[in-house]
Scaffold this motif. Structure first.
Motif, mmCIF file in Angstrom:
data_model
loop_
_atom_site.group_PDB
_atom_site.id
_atom_site.type_symbol
_atom_site.label_atom_id
_atom_site.label_comp_id
_atom_site.label_asym_id
_atom_site.label_seq_id
_atom_site.Cartn_x
_atom_site.Cartn_y
_atom_site.Cartn_z
ATOM 1 N N GLN A 74 0.840 -1.195 0.000
ATOM 2 C CA GLN A 74 0.000 0.000 0.000
ATOM 3 C C GLN A 74 0.875 1.245 0.000
ATOM 4 O OE1 GLN A 74 -3.351 -0.053 -0.309
ATOM 5 N NE2 GLN A 74 -2.985 -2.262 -0.612
ATOM 6 N N LEU A 75 0.475 2.216 -0.800
ATOM 7 C CA LEU A 75 1.243 3.456 -0.895
ATOM 8 C C LEU A 75 1.023 4.299 0.366
ATOM 9 C CD1 LEU A 75 2.990 5.339 -2.660
ATOM 10 C CD2 LEU A 75 0.863 6.333 -3.531
ATOM 11 N N LEU A 76 2.108 4.578 1.107
ATOM 12 C CA LEU A 76 2.016 5.388 2.318
ATOM 13 C C LEU A 76 2.192 6.860 2.010
ATOM 14 C CD1 LEU A 76 4.165 3.115 4.656
ATOM 15 C CD2 LEU A 76 1.662 3.197 4.445
ATOM 16 N N TYR A 77 3.119 7.140 1.080
ATOM 17 C CA TYR A 77 3.347 8.554 0.792
ATOM 18 C C TYR A 77 4.068 8.660 -0.554
ATOM 19 C CZ TYR A 77 4.628 13.457 1.343
ATOM 20 O OH TYR A 77 4.749 14.814 1.153
ATOM 21 N N ALA A 78 3.705 9.648 -1.362
ATOM 22 C CA ALA A 78 4.389 9.949 -2.630
ATOM 23 C C ALA A 78 4.722 11.425 -2.626
ATOM 24 C CB ALA A 78 3.500 9.603 -3.824
ATOM 25 N N ASN A 79 5.955 11.754 -2.972
ATOM 26 C CA ASN A 79 6.321 13.165 -2.913
ATOM 27 C C ASN A 79 5.769 13.935 -4.116
ATOM 28 O OD1 ASN A 79 7.988 12.431 -4.989
ATOM 29 N ND2 ASN A 79 9.883 13.088 -4.011
ATOM 30 N N GLN A 80 5.926 15.242 -4.051
ATOM 31 C CA GLN A 80 5.359 16.104 -5.094
ATOM 32 C C GLN A 80 6.047 15.881 -6.441
ATOM 33 O OE1 GLN A 80 5.110 20.162 -3.883
ATOM 34 N NE2 GLN A 80 3.908 20.785 -5.645
ATOM 35 N N ALA A 81 7.346 15.558 -6.398
ATOM 36 C CA ALA A 81 8.069 15.336 -7.654
ATOM 37 C C ALA A 81 7.495 14.139 -8.405
ATOM 38 C CB ALA A 81 9.550 15.111 -7.356
ATOM 39 N N LEU A 82 7.147 13.074 -7.653
ATOM 40 C CA LEU A 82 6.566 11.897 -8.313
ATOM 41 C C LEU A 82 5.178 12.219 -8.863
ATOM 42 C CD1 LEU A 82 6.619 8.948 -9.089
ATOM 43 C CD2 LEU A 82 5.773 8.371 -6.802
ATOM 44 N N CYS A 83 4.374 12.954 -8.093
ATOM 45 C CA CYS A 83 3.043 13.324 -8.584
ATOM 46 C C CYS A 83 3.132 14.167 -9.845
ATOM 47 C CB CYS A 83 2.275 14.065 -7.488
ATOM 48 S SG CYS A 83 1.877 13.026 -6.056
ATOM 49 N N ALA A 84 4.132 15.052 -9.865
ATOM 50 C CA ALA A 84 4.312 15.869 -11.075
ATOM 51 C C ALA A 84 4.712 14.994 -12.256
ATOM 52 C CB ALA A 84 5.363 16.944 -10.812
ATOM 53 N N GLN A 85 5.593 13.998 -12.018
ATOM 54 C CA GLN A 85 6.004 13.105 -13.100
ATOM 55 C C GLN A 85 4.822 12.316 -13.652
ATOM 56 O OE1 GLN A 85 8.969 10.723 -11.170
ATOM 57 N NE2 GLN A 85 10.674 12.058 -11.795
ATOM 58 N N LEU A 86 3.911 11.926 -12.765
ATOM 59 C CA LEU A 86 2.776 11.103 -13.191
ATOM 60 C C LEU A 86 1.542 11.929 -13.494
ATOM 61 C CD1 LEU A 86 3.197 8.123 -10.688
ATOM 62 C CD2 LEU A 86 4.179 8.436 -12.965
ATOM 63 N N ASP A 87 1.695 13.258 -13.489
ATOM 64 C CA ASP A 87 0.609 14.171 -13.861
ATOM 65 C C ASP A 87 -0.638 13.960 -13.002
ATOM 66 O OD1 ASP A 87 -0.519 16.235 -15.237
ATOM 67 O OD2 ASP A 87 -1.282 14.986 -16.890
ATOM 68 N N CYS A 88 -0.449 13.925 -11.695
ATOM 69 C CA CYS A 88 -1.596 13.809 -10.782
ATOM 70 C C CYS A 88 -1.433 14.804 -9.639
ATOM 71 C CB CYS A 88 -1.723 12.382 -10.243
ATOM 72 S SG CYS A 88 -0.323 11.844 -9.266
#
Length: 482
Positions: A74-88
């Motif tokens: 289960q995903l506990l935390y994703a940083n902003q850089a990853l969210c930006a990479q995945l466009d979410c």
């Protein structure tokens, strides 16, 4: 624009990740209480708090995408850089949403990496689709502890630009290899019509140092079949404007070029479907084909000339034979025999593409209806001499008349008779061959001179032939011009 991460080599990336992992370990073990992140303009200090907040603070400071997973995936935390990479939107990413970005094969690979990373460091490259774009990611996972929770931390480094750059370099290398391997001359011009690339075959017909010159300056061509209204610049201008040019014949005017005739084609140069970047010109060597066409035209002209001469000769033979023969049957027999003699020599010349023939071959063709050169009745010596087509035709008529006389009255009229034909003298302008009959019936000189004797003595022009009716056999010495 190439990002700072994408500009790093794989070894540099791995070093950066190992540094991040060491920092994570130090955070987990409580060895540090703050992180200093060096930005583009200034350094920033992140104060670390206890528990998972310390990891979140550090992950947000990372310039690569990073996510933390528990031992159940289960995903506990994703940083902003990853969210930006995945466009979410930051905070909205879930493990399910992340998995859905992958195809079934990649999903299995990701789950395998996630499971293994809970025990030891693992890396893998994976491709996923973000919107309409294919992205390549380098994933590195390491074991992670959040207090009593164990899991894995995975970093996502976008290497798409680096792979695209590598693919572009490979594509250019392949294009250069194809260009160098082509048998045809290939010249690439830019939109201004200047040569930018060319292969070895093109170098052989171009002026010295053609790169940078206009196409017309690089290779001197003329277009005789276009009445010189077409120029090299016109072809390049049409191709760069998007209009292909195919199959124009041109003559190479460079004196030093081994190739003299080419077929030229040109096509617009399109890169990645964008607007025309120039044109690609190909030139196929036509030198051998054009030389063959010119030789064929020469042969056709020669054949036309010889046919007219032959028809004139036939008319003369017809008229002279009619004068000397008493009956229609005799005329028909003599005339037919002489025309057949002409036909036999013409057949030899046609088979030899109207090139020179050897005397021995002409003799064999005329004797063929009655005796072969290998029968033992015909002895030859020194006849492997080539003569021109005109001489071969005349010599064929002479041999026909001598053969006809030998069959009627001489050596070939009896089974024991023999004939020797040999070269007896050779000068600068002519050679002399001798026809001599042996073991035939006694010879009585004719009371009158027929057309056959006239034809023998006059057929070879100034050379001529001397005919003797010796009692033991006919002898004819023939002067053959070289």
């Amino acid at each position: 624009m190439t990002s700072a991460i994408s500009a790093l080599s794989r070894a540099e990336l791995e070093a950066r990740l190992e540094e991040a992992e060491e920092t994570l370990r130090a955070i987990r073990d409580g060895e540090i209480d703050a992180v200093v992140v060096r930005g583009a303009d200034a350094e920033q200090v992140f104060t670390l708090e206890g528990g998972g907040q310390s990891y979140r603070t550090f992950m947000e400071a990372m310039d690569v995408g990073a996510a933390a997973f528990d031992q159940d995936g289960q995903l506990l935390y994703a940083n902003q850089a990853l969210c930006a990479q995945l466009d979410c939107v930051h905070g909205s990413l879930t493990a399910t949403a992340l998995i859905e970005l992958l195809d079934p094969v990649k999903q299995a690979a990701f789950r395998r990496l996630l499971a293994q990373a809970q025990h030891q460091r693992q890396s893998a490259e994976i491709h996923l689709r973000v919107g309409d774009a294919e992205r390549s990611m380098l994933l590195t996972g390491t074991p992670l502890e959040f207090g009593v929770v164990r899991g894995a931390a995975i970093t996502f480094t976008d290497i798409s630009e680096r792979e695209q750059a590598a693919a572009a370099r490979e594509s250019e290398r392949l294009a250069r290899a194809i260009l160098a391997s082509a048998n045809e001359a290939v010249i690439v011009c830019d939109r201004a019509g200047c040569v930018t690339h060319l292969n070895g075959a093109a170098m052989r017909i171009c002026a010295e140092a053609p790169v940078g010159k206009t196409f017309a300056e690089a290779i001197a061509l003329s277009f005789p079949e276009a009445s010189e209204l077409m120029s090299s610049d016109d072809i390049v201008a049409m191709a760069t404007a998007g209009l292909p040019v195919q199959g124009l014949e041109a003559a190479v005017r460079t004196p030093s070029a081994a190739i003299t005739d080419v077929m030229i084609s040109a096509a617009p140069l399109l890169v990645s479907g964008e607007r025309t970047q120039g044109c690609v010109v190909t030139l196929v060597d036509l030198s051998q084909r054009k030389a063959a066409e010119r030789h064929q035209a020469l042969l056709m002209g020669e054949l036309d000339h010889r046919v007219k001469n032959t028809l004139t000769m036939v008319m003369a033979i017809c008229a002279r034979t009619a004068v000397h023969e008493r009956t229609i049957e005799d005329f028909q027999k003599s005339f037919t025999g002489r025309i057949q003699a002409l036909a036999a020599t013409h057949t030899l010349l046609s088979n030899a593409s109207w090139q020179s023939l050897q005397i021995r071959d002409v003799l064999a063709a005329e004797l063929a209806p009655f005796a072969s050169l290998s029968s033992g009745r015909i002895v030859t010596d020194g006849l492997d001499i080539a003569v021109e087509a005109k001489t071969a035709v005349s010599l064929g008529l002479v041999f026909h008349e001598l053969t006809t006389n030998a069959v009627k009255y001489g050596a070939l009229s009896v089974p024991s008779g023999r004939i020797s034909v040999r070269q007896v003298a050779a000068g600068d302008d002519a050679l002399t061959i001798e026809w001599q009959e042996h073991d035939g019936p006694p010879v009585t000189p004719p009371q009158t001179s027929g057309f056959g004797q006239t034809l023998i003595s006059r057929s070879l022009g100034s050379g001529g032939a001397a005919l003797e009716f010796r009692s033991d056999g006919v002898v004819c010495r023939i002067a053959v011009p070289k």
